[in-house]
Design a protein around this motif. Structure first.
Motif, PDB file in Angstrom:
ATOM      1  N   GLU A  87      31.253 -20.817 -18.602  1.00  0.00           N
ATOM      2  CA  GLU A  87      32.067 -19.621 -19.517  1.00  0.00           C
ATOM      3  C   GLU A  87      31.063 -18.684 -19.877  1.00  0.00           C
ATOM      4  N   SER A  88      29.894 -19.027 -20.392  1.00  0.00           N
ATOM      5  CA  SER A  88      28.934 -18.168 -20.741  1.00  0.00           C
ATOM      6  C   SER A  88      28.652 -17.145 -19.602  1.00  0.00           C
ATOM      7  N   LYS A  91      31.714 -14.916 -18.570  1.00  0.00           N
ATOM      8  CA  LYS A  91      32.113 -13.715 -19.534  1.00  0.00           C
ATOM      9  C   LYS A  91      31.252 -12.441 -19.302  1.00  0.00           C
ATOM     10  N   GLU A  92      30.148 -12.529 -18.412  1.00  0.00           N
ATOM     11  CA  GLU A  92      29.253 -11.561 -18.211  1.00  0.00           C
ATOM     12  C   GLU A  92      29.862 -10.333 -17.049  1.00  0.00           C
ATOM     13  N   LYS A 276      23.369 -13.255 -28.138  1.00  0.00           N
ATOM     14  CA  LYS A 276      23.776 -13.882 -27.055  1.00  0.00           C
ATOM     15  C   LYS A 276      22.676 -15.100 -27.108  1.00  0.00           C
TER      16      LYS A 276
END
Length: 282
Positions: A87-88, A91-92, A276
């Motif tokens: 998910e990290s 998200k980008e 982040k």
């Protein structure tokens, strides 16, 4: 001597007609080629004929097939860890990201894949090689980069150009057929379905670079990507394991990663300045 021509057409007229038809077909193929031109994230010209929504349907169906074939890891801790990293990364992607489905499969092979339509599969065996969250991020970002670069569409378009009339949806829903296995290979699932149709080395190098920048923007340490490939090499006992079998040589990969590392480190610093700092564990 008079030659009987049952069609009533003069041989010269037939030849002219054949030449004319060839020119028409050539014009059609040229038109298709021009209309199918696209550009990769790194500026490379690509040939694509497949609609992206159809690629998404293929990816979704392939993922259903994978979930039916392989047991899914039910460990809450493992799933939370992998989903956190994935998910990290996604998200980008921004507006093109959407919702991605992430599954951990119980499979000892150190492998992972991402499919059009927002699907990510991680084999439990990769967790023995990707020894921390940053190395796992390098794996997942690399696979997501293949999707962002539309490499599956590129390969499917090449296949369609060679095999007219291929019903890709029917093929992907029945992976046991020869055509179905070929289309699974197009999506990067060749090894699982007994057919080898790997990404090309140019596509693999492209995914390495795009993935490196993607993980850095997500706040993961891009330098860990080099350690990951070293771990992969060691896991293969001196030979490239399945995940790396079609990549450029280890020396070439390391060199390319190092060449792009200054930009990746800059992206990483910017990501940290924005707060982040993924804390997924491992």
């Amino acid at each position: 001597m008079i030659v009987y021509n049952p069609s009533g057409s003069h041989p010269e007229s037939l030849r002219n007609c054949q030449v004319y038809m060839k020119r028409i077909l050539l014009a059609i193929f040229i038109g298709l080629g021009l209309s199918a031109c696209a550009t990769s994230p790194l500026g490379r010209t690509q040939f694509m004929m497949m609609p992206e929504d159809q690629m998404a349907v293929m990816g979704a169906q392939a993922f259903v097939n994978m979930k039916q074939k392989l047991p899914i890891d039910q460990s809450p801790q493992t799933n939370q860890y992998v989903v956190c990293v994935a998910e990290s990364i996604v998200k980008e992607i921004g507006g093109n990201g959407g919702q991605w489905e992430v599954k951990v499969f119980q499979d000892d092979s150190p492998n992972a894949f991402a499919l059009p339509g927002g699907k990510i599969g991680v084999h439990s065996g990769i967790l023995r090689v990707a020894r921390n969250q940053d190395q796992l991020a390098a794996v997942i970002a690399h696979e997501v980069a293949h999707v962002l670069s539309r490499h599956s569409n590129e390969r499917a378009s090449q296949q369609l150009a060679m095999q007219q009339g291929l019903n890709v949806i029917q093929a992907i829903t029945n992976p046991t057929t020869q055509t179905g296995q070929m289309m699974m290979g197009v999506l990067g699932l060749g090894a699982q379905y007994g057919v080898l149709m790997p990404y090309g080395r140019l596509q693999e190098s492209e995914a390495d670079v795009v993935g490196l920048e993607l993980m850095a923007r997500a706040g993961f340490d891009p330098q860990q990507s080099i350690d990951l490939w070293l771990n992969m090499e060691q896991a293969g006992g001196g030979q490239p394991i399945e995940f790396l079998s079609t990549h450029p040589s280890h020396a070439t990969r390391m060199q390319e990663l190092k060449q792009h590392m200054p930009k990746a480190l800059e992206l990483h610093r910017s990501a940290q300045a924005l707060g982040k700092t993924p804390r997924c564990g491992a």
